[in-house]
Design a protein around this motif. Structure first.
Motif, PDB file in Angstrom:
ATOM      1  N   GLN A  11       8.145 -17.404   2.479  1.00 35.37           N
ATOM      2  CA  GLN A  11       9.140 -17.499   1.383  1.00 35.37           C
ATOM      3  C   GLN A  11      10.507 -17.868   2.366  1.00 35.37           C
ATOM      4  N   THR A  12      10.718 -17.178   3.447  1.00 32.41           N
ATOM      5  CA  THR A  12      11.797 -17.517   4.341  1.00 32.41           C
ATOM      6  C   THR A  12      11.612 -18.811   4.971  1.00 32.41           C
ATOM      7  N   LEU A  15      12.479 -21.115   2.347  1.00 33.77           N
ATOM      8  CA  LEU A  15      14.287 -21.418   2.394  1.00 33.77           C
ATOM      9  C   LEU A  15      14.890 -22.087   3.411  1.00 33.77           C
ATOM     10  N   PHE A  29      23.297 -24.136   1.335  1.00 31.60           N
ATOM     11  CA  PHE A  29      22.580 -23.029   0.911  1.00 31.60           C
ATOM     12  C   PHE A  29      22.214 -23.206  -0.512  1.00 31.60           C
ATOM     13  N   VAL A  41      21.652 -22.245  -3.803  1.00 30.89           N
ATOM     14  CA  VAL A  41      22.199 -21.533  -4.890  1.00 30.89           C
ATOM     15  C   VAL A  41      22.595 -22.386  -6.071  1.00 30.89           C
ATOM     16  N   GLU A  54      16.757 -23.073  -7.584  1.00 25.08           N
ATOM     17  CA  GLU A  54      17.409 -22.752  -6.444  1.00 25.08           C
ATOM     18  C   GLU A  54      17.631 -21.176  -6.582  1.00 25.08           C
ATOM     19  N   GLY A  55      18.616 -20.681  -7.545  1.00 26.32           N
ATOM     20  CA  GLY A  55      18.870 -19.280  -7.738  1.00 26.32           C
ATOM     21  C   GLY A  55      17.627 -18.545  -8.018  1.00 26.32           C
ATOM     22  N   TYR A  62      14.495 -18.949  -6.812  1.00 28.31           N
ATOM     23  CA  TYR A  62      14.013 -18.690  -5.530  1.00 28.31           C
ATOM     24  C   TYR A  62      14.584 -17.520  -4.699  1.00 28.31           C
ATOM     25  N   PHE A  63      15.949 -17.677  -4.428  1.00 31.94           N
ATOM     26  CA  PHE A  63      16.788 -17.034  -3.763  1.00 31.94           C
ATOM     27  C   PHE A  63      16.749 -15.612  -4.114  1.00 31.94           C
ATOM     28  N   TYR A  64      16.846 -15.585  -5.562  1.00 31.84           N
ATOM     29  CA  TYR A  64      16.857 -14.105  -6.058  1.00 31.84           C
ATOM     30  C   TYR A  64      15.474 -13.420  -5.723  1.00 31.84           C
ATOM     31  N   TRP A  97      13.491 -13.939  -3.310  1.00 33.76           N
ATOM     32  CA  TRP A  97      13.636 -13.643  -1.769  1.00 33.76           C
ATOM     33  C   TRP A  97      14.370 -12.435  -1.568  1.00 33.76           C
ATOM     34  N   VAL A  98      15.319 -12.243  -2.354  1.00 32.75           N
ATOM     35  CA  VAL A  98      16.424 -11.177  -2.151  1.00 32.75           C
ATOM     36  C   VAL A  98      15.700 -10.055  -2.555  1.00 32.75           C
TER      37      VAL A  98
END
Length: 277
Positions: A50-51, A54, A64, A66, A71-72, A74-76, A78-79
């Protein structure tokens, strides 16, 4: 071609994530350190992939990721994985780790199989078809686990009756002892429950994409949740209440009858299962 390879890697990531959840579920029930370690390293590999995705996306877009809903998401995801790994390694709060990963898997599945993120309509349709294939495969595997668990419980009752009536003979010798039959029935349900949960998550994602007028009170959706509940009660009775023996075997047999009702009857009544039948 590059987008296709990236899509395949995303799908592999979802599969590895699902396997990690299965192992975390086993650890959640039994405090199994070996299963926890395997789950942790699988999740760590998912985090690395995932990193990498990203980072490549940031290089491609120069910003970035988001600014859009996908996109949000995927980042969520990952978090959530990052926090889950940190909690697992630093705090050892397994209850939190398991349910955090279930939430992360839902978010990741929504992102991975959402067709609107692809410019190519052909690729989007192919991805949705693959989502359906994975959903069906995982659901059938869970039903297979429940079926064999049912057989073990049935054999348990037969063996129990033979012992109670003192019917010694070859039939008694050919059936495994009661403790082994009960243990195998339980292990198969431990495998089947998280697999069905994953299958339900993916199936709802597919139905949301393909069936615009789908209702959340659809017979198949309700039936699947009922199956999860009755087998969840089975695991609760076995693990928390320490129930063993004939009563637990009868509960397992009754649970499998609900599986059959869900598969044959609710599948006929469902709107979106008729969609692809």
């Amino acid at each position: 071609m590059f987008d296709m390879y990236m899509t395949r890697l995303h799908e592999l990531t979802v599969v590895l994530y699902a396997l990690s959840i299965l192992l975390y579920f086993i650890d959640f029930l039994h405090d199994n350190r070996k299963a926890n370690r395997f789950a942790f390293w699988l999740l760590a590999f998912v985090w690395i992939l995932q990193t990498l995705f990203l980072f490549l996306y940031m290089l491609k877009t120069g910003r970035f990721p988001v600014l859009t809903i996908f996109e949000g998401l995927y980042f969520y995801a990952w978090v959530l994985i990052t926090l889950s790994l940190a909690i697992n390694r630093l705090l050892r709060v397994d209850f939190t780790v398991f349910f955090t990963n279930v939430l992360g898997f839902i978010i990741m599945a929504i992102h991975t199989f959402a067709p609107v993120q692809f410019d190519s309509q052909v690729m989007a349709q192919q991805l949705v078809s693959e989502l359906l294939l994975i959903h069906i495969t995982v659901a059938i595997l869970s039903y297979g686990a429940f079926s064999i668990s049912f057989v073990f419980s049935l054999l348990y009752l037969i063996q129990y009756d033979l012992l109670k009536r003192k019917k010694w003979g070859k039939r008694l010798q050919r059936i495994a002892d009661l403790s082994k039959l009960e243990h195998m029935s339980y292990v198969l349900n431990v495998i089947g429950v998280p697999m069905l949960m994953i299958g339900v998550i993916l199936g709802m994602q597919w139905a949301y994409i393909k069936v615009p007028d789908m209702h959340w009170y659809d017979a198949k959706i309700l039936g699947s949740f009922i199956v999860l509940i009755v087998y969840g009660v089975y695991l609760y009775l076995r693990v928390s209440k320490g129930m063993f023996g004939k009563s637990l075997a009868l509960w397992n047999i009754g649970s499998f009858l609900i599986v059959l009702i869900n598969f044959f009857l609710f599948g006929r009544l469902s709107s979106f299962h008729l969609w692809y039948s």
